[in-house]
Structure formats: structure tokens, C-alpha cells
Design a protein around this motif. Structure first.
Motif, PDB file in Angstrom:
ATOM      1  N   TYR A  47       0.824  -1.213   0.000  1.00 27.07           N
ATOM      2  CA  TYR A  47       0.000   0.000   0.000  1.00 27.07           C
ATOM      3  C   TYR A  47       0.856   1.261   0.000  1.00 27.07           C
ATOM      4  CZ  TYR A  47      -4.779  -1.723   0.323  1.00 27.07           C
ATOM      5  OH  TYR A  47      -5.999  -2.272   0.041  1.00 27.07           O
ATOM      6  N   MET A  48       2.000   1.235   0.691  1.00 23.37           N
ATOM      7  CA  MET A  48       2.884   2.395   0.689  1.00 23.37           C
ATOM      8  C   MET A  48       3.378   2.671  -0.739  1.00 23.37           C
ATOM      9  SD  MET A  48       6.690   2.967   2.209  1.00 23.37           S
ATOM     10  CE  MET A  48       7.282   1.988   0.852  1.00 23.37           C
ATOM     11  N   HIS A  49       3.798   1.610  -1.430  1.00 23.88           N
ATOM     12  CA  HIS A  49       4.273   1.778  -2.799  1.00 23.88           C
ATOM     13  C   HIS A  49       3.135   2.192  -3.737  1.00 23.88           C
ATOM     14  CE1 HIS A  49       8.321   0.533  -2.012  1.00 23.88           C
ATOM     15  NE2 HIS A  49       7.945  -0.637  -1.534  1.00 23.88           N
ATOM     16  N   LEU A  50       1.969   1.587  -3.582  1.00 23.56           N
ATOM     17  CA  LEU A  50       0.822   1.932  -4.421  1.00 23.56           C
ATOM     18  C   LEU A  50       0.403   3.384  -4.207  1.00 23.56           C
ATOM     19  CD1 LEU A  50      -1.239  -1.350  -4.063  1.00 23.56           C
ATOM     20  CD2 LEU A  50      -0.239  -0.462  -6.190  1.00 23.56           C
ATOM     21  N   ASP A  51       0.501   3.868  -2.978  1.00 24.84           N
ATOM     22  CA  ASP A  51       0.144   5.257  -2.679  1.00 24.84           C
ATOM     23  C   ASP A  51       1.061   6.213  -3.447  1.00 24.84           C
ATOM     24  OD1 ASP A  51      -1.329   7.286  -1.096  1.00 24.84           O
ATOM     25  OD2 ASP A  51       0.645   7.633  -0.191  1.00 24.84           O
ATOM     26  N   ARG A  52       2.364   5.934  -3.460  1.00 18.02           N
ATOM     27  CA  ARG A  52       3.303   6.786  -4.205  1.00 18.02           C
ATOM     28  C   ARG A  52       2.984   6.780  -5.695  1.00 18.02           C
ATOM     29  NH1 ARG A  52       8.557   7.538  -1.686  1.00 18.02           N
ATOM     30  NH2 ARG A  52       9.141   8.908  -3.372  1.00 18.02           N
ATOM     31  N   LEU A  53       2.696   5.587  -6.226  1.00 20.73           N
ATOM     32  CA  LEU A  53       2.381   5.461  -7.647  1.00 20.73           C
ATOM     33  C   LEU A  53       1.052   6.128  -7.984  1.00 20.73           C
ATOM     34  CD1 LEU A  53       3.526   1.765  -8.145  1.00 20.73           C
ATOM     35  CD2 LEU A  53       4.591   3.798  -9.165  1.00 20.73           C
ATOM     36  N   GLU A  54       0.091   6.031  -7.074  1.00 21.59           N
ATOM     37  CA  GLU A  54      -1.225   6.650  -7.315  1.00 21.59           C
ATOM     38  C   GLU A  54      -1.117   8.175  -7.280  1.00 21.59           C
ATOM     39  OE1 GLU A  54      -5.756   5.400  -6.282  1.00 21.59           O
ATOM     40  OE2 GLU A  54      -4.333   5.331  -4.622  1.00 21.59           O
ATOM     41  N   LYS A  55      -0.363   8.715  -6.343  1.00 18.41           N
ATOM     42  CA  LYS A  55      -0.189  10.165  -6.252  1.00 18.41           C
ATOM     43  C   LYS A  55       0.526  10.722  -7.486  1.00 18.41           C
ATOM     44  CE  LYS A  55      -0.411  10.645  -1.271  1.00 18.41           C
ATOM     45  NZ  LYS A  55       0.335  10.779  -0.021  1.00 18.41           N
ATOM     46  N   ALA A  56       1.354   9.903  -8.113  1.00 15.61           N
ATOM     47  CA  ALA A  56       2.063  10.325  -9.328  1.00 15.61           C
ATOM     48  C   ALA A  56       1.217  10.102 -10.581  1.00 15.61           C
ATOM     49  CB  ALA A  56       3.385   9.571  -9.454  1.00 15.61           C
ATOM     50  N   GLY A  57       0.024   9.521 -10.424  1.00 17.52           N
ATOM     51  CA  GLY A  57      -0.857   9.302 -11.570  1.00 17.52           C
ATOM     52  C   GLY A  57      -0.496   8.099 -12.417  1.00 17.52           C
ATOM     53  N   ILE A  58       0.279   7.180 -11.846  1.00 18.36           N
ATOM     54  CA  ILE A  58       0.728   6.013 -12.604  1.00 18.36           C
ATOM     55  C   ILE A  58      -0.223   4.833 -12.434  1.00 18.36           C
ATOM     56  CG2 ILE A  58       2.610   4.323 -12.808  1.00 18.36           C
ATOM     57  CD1 ILE A  58       4.510   6.691 -12.143  1.00 18.36           C
ATOM     58  N   VAL A  59      -0.818   4.703 -11.263  1.00 17.90           N
ATOM     59  CA  VAL A  59      -1.820   3.657 -11.037  1.00 17.90           C
ATOM     60  C   VAL A  59      -3.083   4.291 -10.481  1.00 17.90           C
ATOM     61  CG1 VAL A  59      -0.062   1.886 -10.560  1.00 17.90           C
ATOM     62  CG2 VAL A  59      -1.156   3.061  -8.656  1.00 17.90           C
ATOM     63  N   THR A  60      -4.182   3.574 -10.610  1.00 18.67           N
ATOM     64  CA  THR A  60      -5.435   3.998  -9.990  1.00 18.67           C
ATOM     65  C   THR A  60      -5.985   2.829  -9.189  1.00 18.67           C
ATOM     66  OG1 THR A  60      -6.733   3.342 -11.937  1.00 18.67           O
ATOM     67  CG2 THR A  60      -6.022   5.634 -11.820  1.00 18.67           C
ATOM     68  N   GLY A  61      -6.588   3.159  -8.071  1.00 19.16           N
ATOM     69  CA  GLY A  61      -7.201   2.149  -7.220  1.00 19.16           C
ATOM     70  C   GLY A  61      -8.693   2.385  -7.134  1.00 19.16           C
ATOM     71  N   ARG A  62      -9.427   1.279  -7.069  1.00 24.65           N
ATOM     72  CA  ARG A  62     -10.884   1.406  -6.976  1.00 24.65           C
ATOM     73  C   ARG A  62     -11.408   0.365  -5.995  1.00 24.65           C
ATOM     74  NH1 ARG A  62     -13.057   0.995 -12.384  1.00 24.65           N
ATOM     75  NH2 ARG A  62     -13.410  -1.208 -12.031  1.00 24.65           N
ATOM     76  N   LEU A  63     -12.284   0.813  -5.123  1.00 21.46           N
ATOM     77  CA  LEU A  63     -12.921  -0.052  -4.144  1.00 21.46           C
ATOM     78  C   LEU A  63     -14.200  -0.612  -4.749  1.00 21.46           C
ATOM     79  CD1 LEU A  63     -12.184  -0.825  -1.259  1.00 21.46           C
ATOM     80  CD2 LEU A  63     -13.653   1.021  -0.461  1.00 21.46           C
ATOM     81  N   GLU A  64     -14.364  -1.918  -4.685  1.00 20.56           N
ATOM     82  CA  GLU A  64     -15.556  -2.577  -5.212  1.00 20.56           C
ATOM     83  C   GLU A  64     -16.123  -3.487  -4.139  1.00 20.56           C
ATOM     84  OE1 GLU A  64     -14.698  -4.593  -8.874  1.00 20.56           O
ATOM     85  OE2 GLU A  64     -13.669  -2.850  -9.724  1.00 20.56           O
ATOM     86  N   LEU A  65     -17.410  -3.736  -4.211  1.00 18.01           N
ATOM     87  CA  LEU A  65     -18.049  -4.657  -3.278  1.00 18.01           C
ATOM     88  C   LEU A  65     -18.181  -6.023  -3.929  1.00 18.01           C
ATOM     89  CD1 LEU A  65     -20.888  -2.490  -1.675  1.00 18.01           C
ATOM     90  CD2 LEU A  65     -18.717  -3.190  -0.661  1.00 18.01           C
ATOM     91  N   SER A  66     -17.790  -7.059  -3.181  1.00 18.18           N
ATOM     92  CA  SER A  66     -17.944  -8.420  -3.680  1.00 18.18           C
ATOM     93  C   SER A  66     -19.398  -8.844  -3.509  1.00 18.18           C
ATOM     94  CB  SER A  66     -17.019  -9.377  -2.928  1.00 18.18           C
ATOM     95  OG  SER A  66     -17.419  -9.472  -1.572  1.00 18.18           O
ATOM     96  N   ASP A  67     -19.739 -10.004  -4.043  1.00 17.69           N
ATOM     97  CA  ASP A  67     -21.109 -10.506  -3.938  1.00 17.69           C
ATOM     98  C   ASP A  67     -21.545 -10.691  -2.492  1.00 17.69           C
ATOM     99  OD1 ASP A  67     -21.351 -10.518  -6.669  1.00 17.69           O
ATOM    100  OD2 ASP A  67     -20.781 -12.635  -6.879  1.00 17.69           O
ATOM    101  N   ASP A  68     -20.589 -11.000  -1.608  1.00 18.31           N
ATOM    102  CA  ASP A  68     -20.936 -11.189  -0.194  1.00 18.31           C
ATOM    103  C   ASP A  68     -20.793  -9.909   0.625  1.00 18.31           C
ATOM    104  OD1 ASP A  68     -18.185 -11.072  -0.209  1.00 18.31           O
ATOM    105  OD2 ASP A  68     -17.888 -12.903   0.951  1.00 18.31           O
ATOM    106  N   GLY A  69     -20.613  -8.764  -0.048  1.00 18.14           N
ATOM    107  CA  GLY A  69     -20.596  -7.473   0.631  1.00 18.14           C
ATOM    108  C   GLY A  69     -19.251  -7.015   1.142  1.00 18.14           C
ATOM    109  N   LYS A  70     -18.178  -7.742   0.838  1.00 22.60           N
ATOM    110  CA  LYS A  70     -16.847  -7.349   1.291  1.00 22.60           C
ATOM    111  C   LYS A  70     -16.279  -6.283   0.361  1.00 22.60           C
ATOM    112  CE  LYS A  70     -15.594 -11.766   3.335  1.00 22.60           C
ATOM    113  NZ  LYS A  70     -14.689 -12.920   3.247  1.00 22.60           N
ATOM    114  N   ALA A  71     -15.557  -5.335   0.957  1.00 23.40           N
ATOM    115  CA  ALA A  71     -14.883  -4.299   0.169  1.00 23.40           C
ATOM    116  C   ALA A  71     -13.607  -4.889  -0.413  1.00 23.40           C
ATOM    117  CB  ALA A  71     -14.549  -3.095   1.044  1.00 23.40           C
TER     118      ALA A  71
END
Length: 125
Positions: A47-71
């Protein structure tokens, strides 16, 4: 792009683990737990590495709900092209100078870390 934005982009790709993340995501979006397993990293470190990459616009993260309601958090590459030239650096320094002189205001963070974004190109592994 200011020199601060340019440095953030360079710092984001300037680490072996972040390059591995980019290479892994080149195959498509991946759930964060699966990505951690593939890379052999703990989720907090990933997550630390993904945060750096996301802030630089290189990756995007998206929260989705599974069929059983888990994030479920998925990450994927944002279209980007990184091309560094002397002109890129000069333009960033001039943007800084213009902001300091009050001639312009800082731009919002770039959607892609490039002066010439490409929506169709992905880094190769």
C-alpha cells in the motif's frame, strides 16, 4: 508540470519494488491481496508503494463490493508515458519561476506524468 511534480513522478518510478508493481499491473487490474502475494510483499508495504504510484498518476485504485458485501480494492495502471528530456526539465523550472513570480497558479496534479500523455501505451515488461 512543475519541478515538484516532475520529481514526484521520478521518485515514484525510482524504486525497484514500484517498478515490479508497474510490471505486474501491465497485465491488467489486480486485487491488492493477490498483488501482494505475486510480489511477495506485505499488504502495508505494498500500500505504501501503491500510494506513491497513485499520487504520481501512474496507477489507480478502486474499491468494489464483492457478492458477499466485502470491500475489495483493485489497482490498475493509468495510461502514461514517461519521456524525460532537457526540455521537460527546463519547462518544469520555468513553470516554477512563473508561479514564484505570481504570473500563474500551480496546476492541479497531472492526470498522467508526461508532457505528452498517451492513452494507448502501456509499459512493457
Amino acid at each position: 508540470m512543475t519541478s515538484e511534480e516532475l520529481l514526484a513522478t521520478l521518485a515514484a518510478v525510482g524504486h525497484t519494488q514500484r517498478l515490479r508493481v508497474i510490471a505486474e499491473l501491465a497485465g491488467g487490474r489486480v486485487h491488492v491481496s493477490e498483488l501482494a502475494r505475486r510480489l511477495g510483499l506485505s499488504r502495508p508495504l505494498l500500500y505504501m508503494h501503491l500510494d506513491r504510484l497513485e499520487k504520481a498518476g501512474i496507477v489507480t485504485g478502486r474499491l468494489e463490493l464483492s457478492d458477499d458485501g466485502k470491500a475489495m480494492k483493485y489497482f490498475e495502471l493509468a495510461p502514461f508515458e514517461l519521456h524525460l528530456t532537457v526540455e521537460t526539465i527546463i519547462a518544469a523550472v520555468r513553470e516554477d519561476d512563473a508561479i514564484a513570480a505570481g504570473k500563474t497558479t500551480p496546476a492541479s496534479p497531472p492526470s498522467t506524468p508526461s508532457s505528452t500523455p498517451s492513452s494507448s501505451e502501456r509499459p512493457t515488461t
